[in-house]
Design a protein around this motif. Structure first.
Motif, PDB file in Angstrom:
ATOM      1  N   THR A 136       0.825  -1.205   0.000  1.00 34.31           N
ATOM      2  CA  THR A 136       0.000   0.000   0.000  1.00 34.31           C
ATOM      3  C   THR A 136       0.860   1.256   0.000  1.00 34.31           C
ATOM      4  O   THR A 136       0.538   2.239  -0.647  1.00 34.31           O
ATOM      5  N   ARG A 137       1.962   1.204   0.695  1.00 32.49           N
ATOM      6  CA  ARG A 137       2.851   2.368   0.820  1.00 32.49           C
ATOM      7  C   ARG A 137       4.057   2.246  -0.100  1.00 32.49           C
ATOM      8  O   ARG A 137       5.182   2.554   0.298  1.00 32.49           O
ATOM      9  N   ILE A 138       3.851   1.849  -1.321  1.00 28.90           N
ATOM     10  CA  ILE A 138       4.942   1.639  -2.270  1.00 28.90           C
ATOM     11  C   ILE A 138       5.837   2.868  -2.378  1.00 28.90           C
ATOM     12  O   ILE A 138       7.046   2.753  -2.385  1.00 28.90           O
ATOM     13  N   TYR A 141      11.047   2.904  -1.238  1.00 32.12           N
ATOM     14  CA  TYR A 141      11.457   3.002  -2.644  1.00 32.12           C
ATOM     15  C   TYR A 141      11.711   1.647  -3.289  1.00 32.12           C
ATOM     16  O   TYR A 141      11.742   1.519  -4.497  1.00 32.12           O
ATOM     17  N   GLN A 142      11.853   0.615  -2.480  1.00 35.35           N
ATOM     18  CA  GLN A 142      12.073  -0.715  -3.052  1.00 35.35           C
ATOM     19  C   GLN A 142      10.776  -1.505  -3.159  1.00 35.35           C
ATOM     20  O   GLN A 142      10.786  -2.650  -3.580  1.00 35.35           O
ATOM     21  N   VAL A 182       7.874  -3.860  -1.996  1.00 38.97           N
ATOM     22  CA  VAL A 182       7.789  -4.928  -1.011  1.00 38.97           C
ATOM     23  C   VAL A 182       9.179  -5.532  -0.834  1.00 38.97           C
ATOM     24  O   VAL A 182       9.828  -5.925  -1.799  1.00 38.97           O
ATOM     25  N   SER A 183       9.618  -5.603   0.410  1.00 46.34           N
ATOM     26  CA  SER A 183      10.967  -6.111   0.690  1.00 46.34           C
ATOM     27  C   SER A 183      11.055  -7.621   0.462  1.00 46.34           C
ATOM     28  O   SER A 183      10.056  -8.344   0.545  1.00 46.34           O
ATOM     29  N   ASP A 184      12.249  -8.079   0.179  1.00 48.05           N
ATOM     30  CA  ASP A 184      12.485  -9.518   0.029  1.00 48.05           C
ATOM     31  C   ASP A 184      12.171 -10.251   1.333  1.00 48.05           C
ATOM     32  O   ASP A 184      11.666 -11.371   1.315  1.00 48.05           O
ATOM     33  N   GLU A 185      12.450  -9.617   2.455  1.00 49.96           N
ATOM     34  CA  GLU A 185      12.167 -10.224   3.759  1.00 49.96           C
ATOM     35  C   GLU A 185      10.664 -10.445   3.939  1.00 49.96           C
ATOM     36  O   GLU A 185      10.224 -11.530   4.363  1.00 49.96           O
ATOM     37  N   THR A 186       9.880  -9.442   3.616  1.00 44.84           N
ATOM     38  CA  THR A 186       8.433  -9.574   3.732  1.00 44.84           C
ATOM     39  C   THR A 186       7.918 -10.645   2.782  1.00 44.84           C
ATOM     40  O   THR A 186       7.098 -11.488   3.151  1.00 44.84           O
TER      41      THR A 186
END
Length: 161
Positions: free
Chosen positions: A98-100, A104-105, A107-111
């Motif tokens: 939602t907060r793209i 700036y990246q 969705v993180s790889d961790e998420t």
């Protein structure tokens, strides 16, 4: 304040609204848990300031048996003990998706790794699509100035025409 326009008042708007609802029905019928679906939609609606959608998803979740504690804590899920690890992964994806612009990246790889740990391919695509659709719906609601407060649980089909 009054709504600026009724999405369903003309042929083009009605077609758009009905197609959005049709996509939402596919997601609802997926194996993604219904409680997760409502929590995700409620959280995105809170972030986007869409009272209309927050009203719908909060009331529908409550009517489906979601506890008041979980509904009250969804905005502060990181600092509460009432959500499963799978729900936490879905809520993290919701916030990042939602907060793209804020991250700036995107969705993180961790998420994403946490999402994939808890959701299979079908559930993951349903979750990603749900985040995209609720964000689109929130934007329609906010731009058209649809107000929350009058929704009755279970009436979403009627709202969608």
């Amino acid at each position: 304040m009054e709504p600026r326009m009724n999405l369903f008042a003309n042929e083009t708007g009605a077609k758009i609204g009905k197609r959005i609802y049709a996509v939402s029905q596919v997601i609802q019928e997926s194996p993604l848990p219904k409680s997760t679906q409502e929590l995700v939609q409620l959280r995105a609606s809170q972030i986007n300031g869409c009272g209309f959608c927050a009203d719908i998803h909060g009331k529908d979740a409550a009517a489906a048996g979601e506890s008041a504690a979980r509904l009250n804590l969804v905005a502060t899920w990181r600092h509460s003990t009432v959500f499963t690890e799978a729900e936490r992964a879905a809520l993290a994806l919701t916030e990042e998706g939602t907060r793209i612009i804020d991250g700036y990246q995107g969705v993180s790889d961790e998420t994403w790794a946490h999402v994939r740990k808890h959701y299979d391919d079908v559930q993951a695509i349903a979750l990603v699509s749900l985040v995209a659709m609720i964000n689109a719906t929130n934007r329609l609601g906010v731009i058209l100035n649809n107000q929350g407060g009058a929704y009755e649980p279970g009436d979403l089909a009627a709202v969608a025409g």
